[in-house]
Design an enzyme around this catalytic site. Structure first.
Site, mmCIF file in Angstrom:
data_model
loop_
_atom_site.group_PDB
_atom_site.id
_atom_site.type_symbol
_atom_site.label_atom_id
_atom_site.label_comp_id
_atom_site.label_asym_id
_atom_site.label_seq_id
_atom_site.Cartn_x
_atom_site.Cartn_y
_atom_site.Cartn_z
ATOM 1 N N LYS A 253 44.404 35.919 -59.033
ATOM 2 C CA LYS A 253 45.020 35.469 -57.614
ATOM 3 C C LYS A 253 43.846 34.284 -57.209
ATOM 4 C CE LYS A 253 48.277 38.550 -56.280
ATOM 5 N NZ LYS A 253 49.023 39.223 -55.250
ATOM 6 N N LYS B 142 53.994 38.264 -65.119
ATOM 7 C CA LYS B 142 54.746 39.303 -64.479
ATOM 8 C C LYS B 142 55.645 38.781 -63.307
ATOM 9 C CE LYS B 142 52.442 41.042 -60.728
ATOM 10 N NZ LYS B 142 52.047 41.930 -59.526
ATOM 11 N N LYS C 124 56.656 37.898 -56.475
ATOM 12 C CA LYS C 124 57.084 36.990 -55.439
ATOM 13 C C LYS C 124 56.712 35.440 -55.202
ATOM 14 C CE LYS C 124 56.581 41.162 -52.630
ATOM 15 N NZ LYS C 124 55.340 41.545 -52.459
HETATM 16 N N1 AQP Z 1 56.714 42.664 -62.284
HETATM 17 C C1 AQP Z 1 56.325 44.035 -61.658
HETATM 18 N N2 AQP Z 1 56.558 44.959 -62.657
HETATM 19 C C2 AQP Z 1 56.325 46.351 -62.090
HETATM 20 N N3 AQP Z 1 55.903 46.628 -60.786
HETATM 21 C C3 AQP Z 1 55.733 45.633 -60.121
HETATM 22 N N4 AQP Z 1 55.280 45.451 -58.847
HETATM 23 C C4 AQP Z 1 54.992 44.315 -58.312
HETATM 24 N N5 AQP Z 1 55.535 43.535 -59.324
HETATM 25 C C5 AQP Z 1 55.709 44.271 -60.443
HETATM 26 C C6 AQP Z 1 54.803 46.780 -58.010
HETATM 27 O O1 AQP Z 1 55.367 46.499 -56.694
HETATM 28 C C7 AQP Z 1 54.432 47.423 -55.794
HETATM 29 C C8 AQP Z 1 54.262 46.358 -54.550
HETATM 30 O O2 AQP Z 1 53.716 45.191 -55.167
HETATM 31 P P1 AQP Z 1 53.157 44.439 -53.962
HETATM 32 O O3 AQP Z 1 54.085 43.680 -53.055
HETATM 33 O O4 AQP Z 1 52.357 45.011 -53.284
HETATM 34 O O5 AQP Z 1 52.089 43.423 -54.629
HETATM 35 P P2 AQP Z 1 52.222 42.460 -55.987
HETATM 36 O O6 AQP Z 1 51.831 43.256 -57.051
HETATM 37 O O7 AQP Z 1 51.230 41.505 -56.018
HETATM 38 O O8 AQP Z 1 53.590 41.995 -56.148
HETATM 39 P P3 AQP Z 1 54.181 40.646 -56.299
HETATM 40 O O9 AQP Z 1 55.567 40.490 -56.349
HETATM 41 O O10 AQP Z 1 53.498 40.075 -57.887
HETATM 42 O O11 AQP Z 1 53.489 39.573 -55.087
HETATM 43 P P4 AQP Z 1 53.005 38.463 -54.975
HETATM 44 O O12 AQP Z 1 53.430 37.446 -55.936
HETATM 45 O O13 AQP Z 1 52.612 38.196 -53.491
HETATM 46 O O14 AQP Z 1 51.263 38.636 -55.674
HETATM 47 C C9 AQP Z 1 53.324 47.696 -56.535
HETATM 48 O O15 AQP Z 1 53.434 49.092 -56.783
HETATM 49 C C10 AQP Z 1 53.421 47.083 -57.924
HETATM 50 O O16 AQP Z 1 52.724 47.532 -59.174
#
Ligand code: AQP
Length: 336
Positions: A113, A197, A200
């Protein structure tokens, strides 16, 4: 010792997607009948990257609506936002003093990040895992359902719990948490690149299925999803070095609650266009009702406020009771 308790959190950083659903929320729903569950909208984590204040507020409602629409019962589970329970931040400070800088520097999520300009990342992004450990341990949670991307942070939570128990001579005070990572698909990958991955923050909306996507959008995104030129194999070994094929087939397995090996038997030697229409159909059947319910729930903010207020009260009660004990162990006093 402690009763088994589940804790997990989701950041209110935009539309929730299929990765959040299959990696985390689907599991939250399955656990609600077997455990005491605490599910948190982790808004303090969200501000480790700059957020628009208005959007942040609306994303908190969006996230709670997504929880309920996916099948979480707000009476049975404690559902609330992190900023409402100050004990999370207080324990996070304690853990900033327990965890070591070297531990933070090893976290791959920070490296990803922060990118190439680490010096310019917020300090919050670096110590994010300490706040995550506090979120979990303030409830003395024993189990944490997460996607595989969070595994390293949970290992750190275990290290922090062990160090605290050891430093303060209070054996077994904090439980050593167990991650609950989905078997069929631990990490949902981008529809455009099977090595990245689904996320969002990825700029292309074509890379993900959002929970609020309608049928046409899902059909179109799956049709355009990257695959390779080979047919679908009959054995898992045939998926070696085929990340996009593995991702789509694993999504199908997870959404239909079947093993990947069964999916391969069903589609062996078929081409991806046949498979993709089946995948779209399954996604539309499962995701569209959730999306419609989210939209409906978002129209009644009073109801969502009630859920969040009630959840915050229940969470605050447990968290403050535990914080009092923790401060006692450390020798901190609140003179009130
Ligand atoms: N691609 C993924 N596959 C499986 N699990 C996922 N999670 C997120 N993306 C995947 C799981 O969703 C939960 C909440 O995630 P989060 O919103 O707290 O943060 P994140 O992991 O950073 O999600 P994003 O979508 O990747 O957000 P951004 O883009 O803002 O960084 C967690 O349990 C995570 O494991």
């Amino acid at each position: 010792m402690n009763k088994k308790r589940v804790f997990s959190g989701v950041q209110p950083t935009g539309n929730l997607h299929l990765g959040n659903y299959l990696g985390a929320i689907k599991n939250f729903v399955n656990l609600q009948d077997r455990f005491e569950c605490v599910y948190c909208i982790v808004d303090l984590h969200a501000i480790t990257n700059r957020q628009d204040p208005k959007e942040l507020k609306s994303n908190i409602y969006e996230t709670v609506a997504s929880f309920i629409a996916s099948g979480l019962n707000p009476e049975k589970n404690i559902i609330f936002n992190q900023a409402s329970v100050s004990a999370h931040s207080e324990l996070a400070w304690v853990f900033n003093c327990v965890a070591r800088i070297g531990w933070m520097n090893r976290m791959t999520q920070f490296k990803e990040k922060a990118g190439s300009n680490k010096e310019n990342a917020s300090v919050g992004l670096l110590v994010y895992p300490n706040l995550m450990a506090a979120d979990i341990l303030i409830y003395k949670a024993t189990h944490v359902p997460v996607g595989e991307d969070q595994k390293q942070h949970l290992e750190l939570t275990r290290d922090i719990a062990k160090k605290f128990n050891n430093d303060f001579n209070c054996k077994d005070y904090f439980p050593i948490v167990e991650p609950l990572i989905p078997k069929e698909i631990s990490r949902v990958m981008s529809l455009r690149d099977g090595k990245k991955k689904m996320s969002k923050s990825e700029s292309s909306d074509q890379s993900r299925i959002n929970l609020k996507d309608d049928k046409d959008l899902i059909d179109q995104k799956i049709k355009k999803a990257k695959t390779d030129n080979d047919a679908i194999p009959s054995e898992i070994g045939g998926l070696k070095n085929r990340p996009e094929a593995t991702n789509l087939l694993s999504i199908y397995a997870s959404i239909n609650n079947v093993d990947l090996s069964e999916v391969l038997k069903e589609f062996a030697n078929k081409n991806f266009s046949t498979f993709k229409s089946n995948l779209s159909e399954s996604l539309v059947e499962k995701i569209c009702p959730i999306g419609n319910e989210i939209k409906k729930l978002l129209k009644d903010k009073n109801n969502l406020n009630k859920i969040l207020i009630n959840g915050a009260k229940r969470a605050d009660l447990i968290a403050n009771r535990n914080l009092k004990e923790i401060y006692e162990i450390i020798g901190l006093t609140k003179f009130t």
